[in-house]
Design a protein around this motif. Structure first.
Motif: not given
Length: 353
Positions: A30-51
């Motif tokens: 798999w290639t993780l290309v995106a994360v969807v969440d209405r709380d974009t700040d939370r999503a940004r924190h979760v994918i921190r360090g993932v390019q």
């Protein structure tokens, strides 16, 4: 379809989403290309360090971008139907966190659309991908246990009392999905009786018991509880030849196989028409098979990729999710009727692709 990794997005960055993000990101399939969440700040924190992962505030925006082959939905059950139908309509494969939907009718609509579009709809019944549960299925399929006589499952712990569902909808899907996975032909109880209690006054059952008579005279019993000070994750599957005990909290011996049980030697009718039976008790060995250490979610994302590439239903497909939903719905009906036994309708077990 090329041999390149499939492109996936995770919808929901709350409780379960980060686990899916981690496993999809670490899989070569798999290639993780995106994360969807209405709380974009939370999503940004979760994918921190993932390019290379894009953030979207809505599934519609993601689908309009046309950058995914599949989505993994990890949002509250009440939202599963709308999100899954939106993705399937856009031609995208879907895996959904348990339960498949909030009621069987919603699940049926999801399964029907996936079949119509020739897409994979998969339920993330995570425990079915653990090495222990897979080995249990192998033992039962191979006839090592003989005919199943009873199943006794206990899933109890302290909390968390959920705001939107009772203890049956929160915990029992795990046990029911395991039963559906390990029993020959899938889970097919003839009826369901549910007894629940709300000693805290939380407005929903916090302690519950499910009784499921199975075809052929076998019986399954499931105990779920949010109020126990001790945590237990155990299932006993007894057969005519052997018995399996699964203790998920014992990493040194998750599975134990017992060559012990009761044999009915003969049965006769005496002079006053009373039946008499002679029984023998087997007291054989117990052994613990070696199991590999592997994360279940890693196996789940592999199966999702394989089912897409091979154009087949997954081992925990939409039909499996529907069978679990049918039992949960019948349990709610039984609760409302004071624990009365509720017959289960015959549902289609056709695969999704």
């Amino acid at each position: 379809m090329t041999s390149e990794p499939l492109r996936v997005a995770v919808v929901g960055a709350g409780y379960w989403g980060p686990n899916l993000i981690r496993n999809f990101n670490s899989s070569p399939l798999w290639t993780l290309v995106a994360v969807v969440d209405r709380d974009t700040d939370r999503a940004r924190h979760v994918i921190r360090g993932v390019q290379g992962v894009q953030l979207f505030a809505s599934l519609g925006d993601l689908l309009d971008s046309d950058i995914v082959d599949a989505v993994a939905i990890a949002t509250p059950a009440a939202t599963h139907e709308a999100l899954a139908l939106q993705a399937l309509t856009a031609g995208v494969h879907v895996v959904v966190e348990k339960p498949l939907a909030h009621d069987p009718r919603a699940g049926e609509r999801m399964v029907a659309l996936a079949k119509k579009r020739g897409l994979v709809l998969m339920t993330d019944h995570t425990y079915c991908y653990t090495p222990a549960v897979r080995r249990m299925r192998e033992f039962i399929e191979g006839g090592e246990l003989g005919e199943v006589l009873f199943v006794d499952s206990v899933r109890i712990n302290l909390g968390l009392v959920q705001p939107d569902v009772d203890v049956f909808w929160d915990l029992a899907p795990h046990d029911l999905s395991i039963l559906d996975y390990i029993l020959p032909g899938g889970m097919a109880p003839v009826s369901v009786a549910a007894h629940g209690a709300d000693p805290l006054g939380a407005g929903k059952a916090c302690v519950g018991y499910l009784t499921l008579p199975l075809p052929g005279g076998a019986m399954a019993n499931v105990h779920v509880n949010w109020l126990s000070p001790t945590k237990i994750r155990q299932m006993v599957v007894a057969g005519t030849r052997r018995t399996i005990v699964w203790d998920d909290l014992n990493p040194q011996q998750r599975l134990s196989i017992y060559d012990r049980g009761v044999d009915l030697l003969q049965q006769s009718v005496d002079s006053v028409d009373r039946r008499a039976a002679t029984v023998s008790y087997r007291l054989g060995d117990m052994w613990a098979p070696a199991l590999p250490e592997a994360e279940a979610l890693g196996a789940m994302v592999e199966e999702f990729a394989a089912s897409i590439r091979e154009r087949r239903a997954s081992v925990t497909d939409g039909a499996s999710g529907l069978r679990v939903l049918s039992v949960l719905a019948a349990a709610q009906d039984s609760l409302a009727r004071g624990g009365a036994s509720v017959a289960l309708p015959q549902r289609s077990q056709e695969t999704t692709v």
